[in-house]
Design an enzyme around this catalytic site. Sequence first.
Site, PDB file in Angstrom:
ATOM      1  CG  ASP A 126      -2.019   1.037   1.177  1.00 47.48           C
ATOM      2  OD1 ASP A 126      -1.872   2.020   0.413  1.00 47.48           O
ATOM      3  OD2 ASP A 126      -3.020   0.878   1.900  1.00 47.48           O
ATOM      4  NE  ARG A 128      -4.525   3.274   0.054  1.00 51.93           N
ATOM      5  CZ  ARG A 128      -5.658   2.722   0.482  1.00 51.93           C
ATOM      6  NH1 ARG A 128      -6.815   3.166   0.037  1.00 51.93           N
ATOM      7  NH2 ARG A 128      -5.635   1.740   1.358  1.00 51.93           N
TER       8      ARG A 128
END
Length: 197
Positions: A126, A128
């Site tokens: 991930d 982000r």
Amino acid sequence: MSVRHVASCQLPTPWGVFDMHGFEDIEQEKEHVLLTLGDVSDGAPVLARIHSECLTGDALFSVRCDCGAQLRGAMERISEEGRGALLYLRQEGRGIGLLNKIKAYHLQDAGADTVEANEQLGFGADMRDYSICGVMLAKVGITALKLLTNNPRKVAALEGMGIKVVERIPLRTGRNPHNQRYLDTKAGKLGHLMEKD
């Protein structure tokens, strides 16, 4: 972080007329949007969703993820509340971009799960970044949230910026044969709190 508020306007939607605020992250060369409904600057906790862009789910109606359903569900919940905020962040594919997401989907078609596919492409599970959220929320006077999310990383990121999360509200979406493994992987490998329907 070099972020500027560009402009605001009204955005009529099936769930009501939101105010749309555009932001530019100059360093990352990305544009993000904050939608608000009602008076969000009175100091009371605001019902909010941080939503990362998903072209396939949000705009092309894919059901191999739960993104489009979460976006629609969040806007509906905010409308029902009569007050809230939705931060729409341009970080497709958990931060790897649209074309790399298509490559990841190809690997998933061959048997990889969503985390394995990202890692096979040389990315983290991930990628982000939520740091822009603090600037966006500050612009409209929001300091405390009731956050619509299944992802404890979002809660931790906001609290790390000094934004109070008074409640985490699960955002339940219907499972289907196309997203079952994806949702199970988010729970098992990414720590999402996926209450089943």
